[in-house]
Design a protein around this motif. Sequence first.
Motif, PDB file in Angstrom:
ATOM      1  N   GLU A  31      12.768  14.547  29.494  1.00 18.23           N
ATOM      2  CA  GLU A  31      12.441  15.703  28.918  1.00 18.23           C
ATOM      3  C   GLU A  31      13.475  16.931  29.453  1.00 18.23           C
ATOM      4  O   GLU A  31      13.718  16.935  30.679  1.00 18.23           O
ATOM      5  N   GLN A  49      12.673  16.488  23.768  1.00 18.15           N
ATOM      6  CA  GLN A  49      11.262  16.393  24.230  1.00 18.15           C
ATOM      7  C   GLN A  49      10.629  15.166  24.161  1.00 18.15           C
ATOM      8  O   GLN A  49      11.302  14.371  23.446  1.00 18.15           O
ATOM      9  N   ILE A  50       9.573  14.951  24.955  1.00 20.12           N
ATOM     10  CA  ILE A  50       8.863  13.643  25.004  1.00 20.12           C
ATOM     11  C   ILE A  50       7.459  13.734  24.014  1.00 20.12           C
ATOM     12  O   ILE A  50       6.844  14.574  24.167  1.00 20.12           O
ATOM     13  N   ARG A  85      25.883  17.001  30.225  1.00 23.93           N
ATOM     14  CA  ARG A  85      25.964  18.285  30.017  1.00 23.93           C
ATOM     15  C   ARG A  85      27.323  18.679  29.522  1.00 23.93           C
ATOM     16  O   ARG A  85      28.284  17.845  30.173  1.00 23.93           O
TER      17      ARG A  85
ATOM     18  N   ILE B  10       3.544  16.398  22.091  1.00 20.54           N
ATOM     19  CA  ILE B  10       4.909  16.480  22.332  1.00 20.54           C
ATOM     20  C   ILE B  10       4.971  17.602  23.350  1.00 20.54           C
ATOM     21  O   ILE B  10       4.452  18.437  23.367  1.00 20.54           O
ATOM     22  N   ASN B  11       5.933  17.096  24.552  1.00 15.58           N
ATOM     23  CA  ASN B  11       5.791  17.721  25.533  1.00 15.58           C
ATOM     24  C   ASN B  11       7.289  18.850  25.043  1.00 15.58           C
ATOM     25  O   ASN B  11       8.283  18.627  25.124  1.00 15.58           O
ATOM     26  N   ALA B  12       6.786  20.127  24.794  1.00 19.93           N
ATOM     27  CA  ALA B  12       7.719  21.018  24.432  1.00 19.93           C
ATOM     28  C   ALA B  12       8.508  21.748  25.893  1.00 19.93           C
ATOM     29  O   ALA B  12       9.459  22.342  25.638  1.00 19.93           O
ATOM     30  N   GLY B  13       7.677  21.433  26.612  1.00 20.90           N
ATOM     31  CA  GLY B  13       8.481  22.178  28.087  1.00 20.90           C
ATOM     32  C   GLY B  13       8.229  23.331  28.394  1.00 20.90           C
ATOM     33  O   GLY B  13       8.823  23.860  29.198  1.00 20.90           O
ATOM     34  N   ARG B 249      12.848  23.949  37.371  1.00 25.93           N
ATOM     35  CA  ARG B 249      13.298  23.615  35.892  1.00 25.93           C
ATOM     36  C   ARG B 249      14.371  24.172  35.463  1.00 25.93           C
ATOM     37  O   ARG B 249      14.996  24.070  34.460  1.00 25.93           O
ATOM     38  N   VAL B 250      14.534  25.654  36.180  1.00 23.65           N
ATOM     39  CA  VAL B 250      15.649  26.272  35.535  1.00 23.65           C
ATOM     40  C   VAL B 250      16.930  26.259  36.596  1.00 23.65           C
ATOM     41  O   VAL B 250      17.902  26.022  36.231  1.00 23.65           O
ATOM     42  N   TYR B 252      17.582  23.498  38.152  1.00 17.55           N
ATOM     43  CA  TYR B 252      18.217  22.018  38.063  1.00 17.55           C
ATOM     44  C   TYR B 252      19.217  21.978  36.995  1.00 17.55           C
ATOM     45  O   TYR B 252      20.379  21.499  37.176  1.00 17.55           O
ATOM     46  N   PRO B 253      19.087  22.317  35.721  1.00 20.20           N
ATOM     47  CA  PRO B 253      19.993  22.429  34.733  1.00 20.20           C
ATOM     48  C   PRO B 253      21.345  23.228  35.108  1.00 20.20           C
ATOM     49  O   PRO B 253      22.441  22.814  34.739  1.00 20.20           O
ATOM     50  N   SER B 255      22.195  23.589  38.416  1.00 16.68           N
ATOM     51  CA  SER B 255      22.738  23.414  39.625  1.00 16.68           C
ATOM     52  C   SER B 255      22.853  24.271  40.590  1.00 16.68           C
ATOM     53  O   SER B 255      23.935  24.412  41.263  1.00 16.68           O
ATOM     54  N   LYS B 443      14.046   5.928  38.789  1.00 19.96           N
ATOM     55  CA  LYS B 443      13.001   5.404  38.137  1.00 19.96           C
ATOM     56  C   LYS B 443      12.736   3.864  38.418  1.00 19.96           C
ATOM     57  O   LYS B 443      11.517   3.595  38.312  1.00 19.96           O
TER      58      LYS B 443
END
Lengths: 505, 505
Positions: A31, A49-50, A85, B10-13, B249-250, B252-253, B255, B443
């Motif tokens: 996600e 999205q998942i 990215r 659906i995971n909209a996040g 979550r914010v 991370y993208p 960095s 994973k």
Amino acid sequence: MKVRAAVLPINAGKFAVALNQDDAAEIGVSEGDRIRVIKSGKSVSAIVQIAFGLISRGKIGVYEEIAAELNLKDGDEVDIYPISRPSSVEFIRKKLSGKKYSREELYSIISDVVDGNLAEVELTAFVLGSYLVGMDFDEIEWMTKAMIDTGEAIEFEKGVVVDKHSIGGVPGNKVSLLIVPIIAASGLLIPKTASRAITSASGTADTMEVLADVNMSVEEIKEITLKTGGVIAWGGATNIAPADDKIIRVEYPLSIDPRPQLLASVMAKKGAVGARHVAIDIPAGNGTKISSVEEGRKLAGEFVELGRRLGLNVSCAITNGSQPVGRTVGPALEAWEALKTLEERKGSSSLIEKSLGIAGLLFEISGFAQDGYDRAKMIFESGKAHQKLLEIIQAQGSKGILKSDDIPIGEEKYVIESKFEGAVVDILNQRVVRLARLAGAPKDKGAGVYIHRKRGEVVKKGDPLITIYAETAWKLEKAIEYAMENPPIVVSGMILEKYPSFKVV
Amino acid sequence: MKVRAAVLPINAGKFAVALNQDDAAEIGVSEGDRIRVIKSGKSVSAIVQIAFGLISRGKIGVYEEIAAELNLKDGDEVDIYPISRPSSVEFIRKKLSGKKYSREELYSIISDVVDGNLAEVELTAFVLGSYLVGMDFDEIEWMTKAMIDTGEAIEFEKGVVVDKHSIGGVPGNKVSLLIVPIIAASGLLIPKTASRAITSASGTADTMEVLADVNMSVEEIKEITLKTGGVIAWGGATNIAPADDKIIRVEYPLSIDPRPQLLASVMAKKGAVGARHVAIDIPAGNGTKISSVEEGRKLAGEFVELGRRLGLNVSCAITNGSQPVGRTVGPALEAWEALKTLEERKGSSSLIEKSLGIAGLLFEISGFAQDGYDRAKMIFESGKAHQKLLEIIQAQGSKGILKSDDIPIGEEKYVIESKFEGAVVDILNQRVVRLARLAGAPKDKGAGVYIHRKRGEVVKKGDPLITIYAETAWKLEKAIEYAMENPPIVVSGMILEKYPSFKVV
């Protein structure tokens, strides 16, 4: 990986897709990661999205924005693969650590903004980087040029092309409906693109739309300008400086307007329509974006410098923004006031003075006339401006209304009367706007307010101060309720009545 | 307005709903606005998306996050009404203009973060406000307390409770699998919550999960800690300082890791589990978060001060982070190395030294022993730490693996050999991590790398430098390809070979 589209007719607000959790695992995305979605050679990058269940394996849920961009229908096959990215994100991080953008970096960021390649978090970081770290003039120049280059542009082979823009913040600012026909009637060209309301009660495009179609391509804008001398089109329907609309989506929820973006957004639009001489209206005063004349001067200096770097001849007018321009706020009411003023060649002095002043400034900076104001006044009073607006309306596509009194105004109305005898000491812009929006503006074109008394005018007890118009009774109710709690017009003496909780702004 | 739920799995996040465009118009909301969604007394605020067709009038599309939160099924009736932006957004704007937060403002923001009341743009603005404008110690203290108070907490009625935390940045850092059993074997309590990998190849929770269940409630964490002396649980499965996960979550993208958030996030988690004595591991060196010992010292001082304000006894260890800890990177390989080292009571000196050092520090600051390192060494060498880890694994729920050699490692492997004779002069952390991630970690638990030669060790031509393990052949291929282009281990002499394009980091 090849998958079949399942169109989700929902505006996700970004380029987003929903992948089955097993497909996502197979191509190794989670996600918030990005994939490229390809259909017949055209492609977009999308945020993942998942989905659990709704989207079966081998399918991809595509939201409205992507379906529209790639012209996808249910069952269409698309190719997808994970992407990393964009490098723009690295450049944005550089700015966050205080560095200066290069020309190439800004071009790359603006391209990614336009192409929808940046996630909301990243776009927010770009805007906040400008806001908190800032940009120097080189960067603002490069960003403006990138905004022009990543969109469509108009070039006029002949004629003197001028344009005007208001940075906004003052309600009722329908001056373009007077300025454009005055300029067009003089023989200069004015291909004006305007915006719709975001936080205001009516944008110039909303107001013009009461009278004429405003959705035009750049080809149509050029054609009509060449034919009639002027146009008032909605910029959002064109592909002129398209980065701006995406940036606004982030600025709006935070109510911030970083200076570099403000400058670049205005000048990119003016540069892209081929204007050589540009007048910028900077409303200053309480309740506007610019609180003082000093601050207005500083901004004016920045516009002029940016213009110089872009080869545009810019002049600014710092205008009185402390109360609404004219007496009306809301699309139909503003269209009515503008058309009525042109028809009768008289009306609210704030509206006429301001329109003639800015039209005159354009005459002067373009070298058309040295006595700009007088020349504008002559055209206004001769009736030529009125004829020209009707001509422009018909060229754009008339809505069938050519007389002010034929404009439909909301049928639900309520008059707020003065409870005191005295004089109007203040009109609070932000409350006026809120009131008009609660009444339904800008979506309900007939909603808005008529201001009976402006600052300095004398009222007796029971005199009307403001009339609220709405299209539906319940919106009128909400507006009345708000106005009772938050009076938009302050009559001398009233302030003391609300002690201790009353706040003027 | 009453509407019926249509669950969109659906995971909209984020907390998002899709409204039919006419229903949205009726209640006066546009895309990006907020509504409150109420079901049997429970409610959440949600961001509005506009649907055309998929969602019919009288229905509301609810994404996974909201469906889960309100326990909604298709057809359930919910009540919705428009709400305005939470006042937190005003507080965040205040910070953007350089102001200091009050205690109440930070509490309100953190509560809204936890409740999902902030849109992505707003949450990003909060994090960037901390990053660019900064916070003083009052604000960091208030934020930490707000993060503790908005989540669950553990209180131990008896026993000396200690904890450790690493700020991360160095690969292969499996020290908690040694430290926790050493501490637990001594009679002190260590209720360790750990994170999963975000950008690394394996978080402590990922590593521990190879051997035991790590999804535990706070009640289970307390119970197992009281029973065995220690636990290694995944913090994300608990509701301890839940604001942190949303903030990450914010971060991370982009960095970025704003200092106030880093400090608050670590200390909130330690405070919430009831620890009184805390050791912080600060890996310093090239390729970590902290580039120099000086910078590490500054951060250490900040941790100690924040601890003092929270009533926690904090001590920091600035550790050598310039190359991986031990010889393995990746969940199964790291679990294997930790367990093997405990079984054999010997192994990689960097792993053993660091684990004993930090365990010893905890012994000293808690007053348990003055010769902390020696005491830790005694417990390690006695085999009691090994027995204790097995006990903890079984208390948490064993995966059926109690011997290191039973741990399944990826069957696809590739050995990179040295092309030169010389000595290892550098191991590049970031490349090691990228390599392990390309191979499938975290994973694919069996994916990762084994490092044959560490810095200073001598190699002959053809000697193995690193073995890559993967669970699938194509991921191994991708990892090999990367390693060929970006050698993670530098043998003396090699650098000159790649002139001019070779970059060491």
